[in-house]
Motif scaffolding. Sequence first.
Motif, PDB file in Angstrom:
ATOM      1  N   SER A  75       0.757  -1.283   0.054  1.00 49.91           N
ATOM      2  CA  SER A  75      -0.070   0.276   0.019  1.00 49.91           C
ATOM      3  C   SER A  75       0.833   1.169  -0.035  1.00 49.91           C
ATOM      4  CB  SER A  75      -0.903   0.011   1.294  1.00 49.91           C
ATOM      5  OG  SER A  75      -0.121   0.102   2.306  1.00 49.91           O
ATOM      6  N   THR A  99      -2.737  -1.191  -2.937  1.00 47.64           N
ATOM      7  CA  THR A  99      -3.849  -0.006  -2.827  1.00 47.64           C
ATOM      8  C   THR A  99      -2.876   1.088  -2.661  1.00 47.64           C
ATOM      9  OG1 THR A  99      -3.748  -0.218  -0.522  1.00 47.64           O
ATOM     10  CG2 THR A  99      -5.544  -1.218  -1.535  1.00 47.64           C
ATOM     11  N   ASN A 100      -3.291   2.305  -3.167  1.00 45.36           N
ATOM     12  CA  ASN A 100      -3.109   3.630  -3.206  1.00 45.36           C
ATOM     13  C   ASN A 100      -1.615   3.492  -3.895  1.00 45.36           C
ATOM     14  OD1 ASN A 100      -5.138   4.718  -2.069  1.00 45.36           O
ATOM     15  ND2 ASN A 100      -4.189   4.329  -0.144  1.00 45.36           N
ATOM     16  N   GLY A 123      -6.294  -1.267  -5.926  1.00 41.98           N
ATOM     17  CA  GLY A 123      -7.307  -0.533  -5.904  1.00 41.98           C
ATOM     18  C   GLY A 123      -6.887   1.051  -5.591  1.00 41.98           C
TER      19      GLY A 123
END
Length: 173
Positions: A75, A99-100, A123
């Motif tokens: 992340s 993510t990110n 995501g």
Amino acid sequence: GLHFLGTGTTGDCVEWDGSSAGVYGMTIRNVLCEHFYDGFNMMDGFHNVLVEDSISRNAQQSHTLYFGARSNPMSDVTIRRNIFYDAPFDGIHINGRSTNLMIEGNIIYHIQSPAVALQNGGGGMVFRNNLIFANNSECLAVEPYAHTGYGFDVPEPDIAALIVENNTCWTSD
């Protein structure tokens, strides 16, 4: 200002495995990797990581930058203002759950496989302001593996959470 020059047949320029405890708050800046099996090879569990203002070139067998996140997701990884070129596989390969993720302001050229491959989940990914040219494959590939026989239970890519804007792709397939 580190410069690593390899023999090209084995080994990675920068290799880090965060699978057991994870890696938090890491910065890789102003590193020159040339003539290695892989340039940067980062495996599992990276959080709040920045790779910027570096060059990875002449990967002999694989990628100029690889982040694997199948077993332990990553992340808040940012890859910006780098130059990646001359590789027989992907320029930037993100393989697994993330993510990110921000890929911004990079120059990627003379890559045989996709210049950037986002595979198997994720995501909140942003792909922005990159220059990609003189490649033999796609500029950006977002896909799962064709078959899941690799023993990893990872989701399909979250296409709805991917922002692609203001990139230049020139003379690639």
